[in-house]
Motif scaffolding. Structure first.
Motif, PDB file in Angstrom:
ATOM      1  N   GLY A 590      -1.955   7.658  -6.073  1.00  0.00           N
ATOM      2  CA  GLY A 590      -2.722   6.827  -4.906  1.00  0.00           C
ATOM      3  C   GLY A 590      -1.686   5.954  -4.505  1.00  0.00           C
ATOM      4  N   ARG A 591      -1.326   5.093  -5.458  1.00  0.00           N
ATOM      5  CA  ARG A 591      -0.271   3.974  -5.044  1.00  0.00           C
ATOM      6  C   ARG A 591       0.849   4.225  -4.367  1.00  0.00           C
ATOM      7  N   ALA A 592       1.393   5.392  -4.464  1.00  0.00           N
ATOM      8  CA  ALA A 592       2.669   5.668  -4.075  1.00  0.00           C
ATOM      9  C   ALA A 592       2.248   6.399  -2.471  1.00  0.00           C
ATOM     10  N   HIS A 593       1.162   7.129  -2.317  1.00  0.00           N
ATOM     11  CA  HIS A 593       0.732   7.569  -1.089  1.00  0.00           C
ATOM     12  C   HIS A 593       0.685   6.151  -0.317  1.00  0.00           C
ATOM     13  N   PHE A 594       0.012   4.941  -0.513  1.00  0.00           N
ATOM     14  CA  PHE A 594      -0.203   4.027   0.185  1.00  0.00           C
ATOM     15  C   PHE A 594       1.092   3.375   0.423  1.00  0.00           C
TER      16      PHE A 594
END
Length: 674
Positions: A590-594
């Motif tokens: 999720g953090r990489a998507h954000f």
């Protein structure tokens, strides 16, 4: 007993049962929005997942039962009829828990008197540990329920001498066995009780056969299922050998403890690990039945080779069995106290009923010895002595102690009323003396009451479900309980890395190194990179990250950090490349998507930013930063109504955020203009 007395006892019993159900429903209400029902731990998770599989018509695992099958099929039936609903399963358990109170009353009435039954039922209604397990997705509730049905049916048979009650008792015992096989120890002792009724061996065996008929009606289908799937006619789960080894090896402590070769405490992995380890140690391929026998042999090998240690271990088990400490196996009774205030008011616990119950059963033996209860209590004590002790394993004998305590309290009341107060003194003193060791907690027992491992386990569960905010809270609670718990600091560091909070991650990693005996980052390029990044020195940080990952495939977290460095240096193409590499390795990161979404916003690629933020929210529903940014993207994309909806949703969660409130009001005014 007169008709008026019957009416009076009936009214009192109804009041007690109403109280019992009310307490259990209040408990369910209080935990409904707590970790206890938001995420499921170990065995509860296994039962839920396998229950869903059975309900979908896919059957169970293609191997013999390792875990007890009852609860899987109990949940499957509920999920089939009503849908996937934990609270429905627990509501049914609240009802069966209340019926258990009525069964305790019935046993007290048949064995001694209605008054004793009333007192025992009242104790069961407000007994905190029973309330806790009635509200847990575990086998404790049905086991207590079916055991009490079997005991009640046996007492009815004693009074009416009809074989149908013996078959009914057998059916209940069979169902209890599919929940946990400890009750079989009691079944083995039943012929002795039957013999004591009429001193006739043939009659005793005949009566026992009636009970076995009922038991086999339940267990034979289990055996046939295992035969058809696994090729072994096993009527009980294959985990018996493992359980014996857990309770009897060099590292045993008297409670359940994971073996050092386990890769996970989750049941399906536990089964595989024990099976593989048995084959590794044996040096050959084993069937599941042979693997179970192997672990039993390993347990006996320890017993015979370390007799002194084994004796000490058994003394520890005896202590833990009778001590007031509720040793956890899955969920912890003490952890539940933090989320269910009603438990604080339920002060009747093991430390009270055990000394009173023991003295009461002793007193009862002098007039009308209830051998059935003695055999039942002895069977469970012996089973824990052979395997290991947990609060869940010993729970079924709590009702027996309640009956003993009720008899003692009833006797004291009668003696006080008749002016024979001196007769109360001796048993009261004996109960007081017993209460001292029962309520005394060693350092080991005190450790079992601490909630460190419970908060840590739930932190892991929240982390797996990408609820990073609650995961962080759980880890912080763990560290507050035990600041020296290295695993919690390490987990917190990994969580901060997922969040992209490099400064907090560096601080947590420092704490890990300090606790492990030293802080030396000069030779560690990864730590040097993190230190540099936390100081906003992005070029040195990027250099150290690249050095740290040049000798192998970089982890997604490292690629994300490399992307962050490029982003801070306005090297957007390189940053995008790093983020996409991270997501190729771990699509649910999720953090990489954000971070990718922030890059797209920075470079005015709004459709891609919208897509990346939506994916972030799918993976991390509680990521309010992503929700806020998505609203900003909607405004830039001329979709103000969507932005308003998102910000209004956030305002409900953060009603005191004045900046957000100003934005909502401003956007409302803008949309109101013609």
């Amino acid at each position: 007993m007169s008709i008026l007395s019957k009416i009076k006892h009936t009214h009192i019993l109804i009041a007690i049962l109403t109280l019992a159900l009310g307490i259990r429903l209040i408990y369910l209400y209080q935990i409904s929005d707590s970790p206890l029902l938001e995420v499921l731990l170990i065995d509860s998770h296994y039962y839920d997942q396998t229950g869903k599989i059975v309900a979908s018509g896919q059957g169970t695992e293609e191997r013999i039962f390792f875990m007890n099958p009852y609860y899987t099929y109990y949940l499957a039936l509920i999920y089939t009829l009503i849908g996937h609903s934990w609270i429905t399963a627990l509501f049914i358990q609240a009802i069966t828990g209340t019926i258990s109170c009525a069964l305790i009353y019935g046993m007290g009435r048949l064995l001694i008197s209605p008054a004793v039954g009333i007192i025992a039922a009242a104790l069961a209604a407000i007994y905190g540990t029973l309330v806790f397990y009635d509200g847990a997705l575990l086998t404790a509730n049905p086991i207590v329920f079916y055991n009490l049905i079997s005991l009640y049916c046996l007492l009815l048979w004693k009074e009416k001498q009809k074989p149908i009650y013996l078959i009914a008792a057998g059916l209940a015992l069979g169902l209890s066995t599919t929940g946990r096989g400890l009750i079989l120890m009691f079944v083995v002792l039943l012929p002795i009780w039957f013999y004591l009724q009429n001193q006739n061996y043939r009659t005793a065996i005949t009566n026992w056969i009636y009970v076995l008929i009922g038991i086999f009606c339940i267990l034979i289908p289990v055996g046939l299922r295992n035969w058809s799937i696994g090729g072994e006619f096993a009527m009980t789960p294959s985990g018996t050998g493992m359980a014996f080894y857990v309770g009897n090896h060099s590292g045993a402590t008297g409670i359940y403890k994971n073996a050092n070769f386990l890769t996970s405490a989750e049941p399906q992995h536990e089964f595989d690990d024990y099976y593989k380890e048995a084959q590794r140690r044996a040096g050959k391929v084993l069937t599941h039945d042979e693997a179970a026998s192997f672990w039993i042999t390993e347990g006996f090998r320890y017993i015979f080779s370390h007799p002194k240690d084994y004796i000490k271990l058994q003394i520890q088990k005896v202590y833990l069995f009778w001590n007031r400490t509720e040793a956890p196996n899955n969920l912890s009774y003490y952890f539940a106290h933090d989320f269910a205030p009603i438990l604080h008011f339920l002060i009747i616990g093991w430390g009270i009923i055990a000394p009173l119950g023991i003295v009461g059963l002793y007193q009862l033996a002098r007039t009308r010895p209830p051998y059935l209860l003695y055999f039942y209590l002895g069977a469970y004590f012996l089973a824990c002595f052979i395997f290991f002790v947990t609060a869940e394993y010993r729970l079924p004998i709590a009702p027996i102690l309640m009956l003993g305590a009720a008899y003692l309290l009833s006797t004291w009341y009668t003696q006080w009323k008749e002016g024979r107060k001196i007769h109360i003194l001796k048993p009261a003193l004996l109960a007081l003396l017993l209460a001292i060791p029962i309520n005394y907690q060693t350092t080991f027992a005190q450790g079992l009451t601490k909630k460190r491992i419970d908060y840590f386990n739930f932190g892991n569960l929240y982390s797996r479900s990408n609820n990073l905010q609650k995961s962080e809270y759980m880890y912080r609670k763990t560290i507050a309980i035990d600041p020296t718990f290295v695993a919690a600091h390490r987990a917190l560091a990994e969580l901060y890395q997922k969040q992209g909070n490099i400064q907090a991650m560096v601080k947590a990693n420092r704490q890990v190194q300090l606790l492990e005996g030293g802080l030396n980052t000069s030779a560690d390029p990864l730590q040097q990179a993190l230190e540099a990044f936390s100081k906003h020195q992005y070029k040195p940080a990027l250099k150290h990250f690249q050095t740290a990952t040049q000798n192998g495939t970089p982890r997604p977290e490292h690629l994300n950090n490399i992307g962050l460095c490029h982003y801070r240096l306005n090297q957007f193409q390189e940053a995008e490349r790093a983020y996409l590499k991270a997501l190729k390795q771990q699509p649910n990161y999720g953090r990489a998507h954000f971070n990718l979404a922030l890059l797209y916003i920075k470079t005015n690629r709004l459709p891609e930013a919208e897509s990346a933020l939506k994916q972030t929210l799918i993976l991390e529903p509680n990521n309010h930063k992503a929700r806020y940014r998505l609203a900003e993207v909607y405004i830039k994309s001329d979709q103000p109504q969507k932005a308003l909806t998102l910000w209004q949703t956030m305002l409900q969660a953060f009603p005191n955020d004045q900046n957000l409130k100003t934005k909502v009001d401003s956007l409302k005014q803008h949309l109101a203009k013609p």
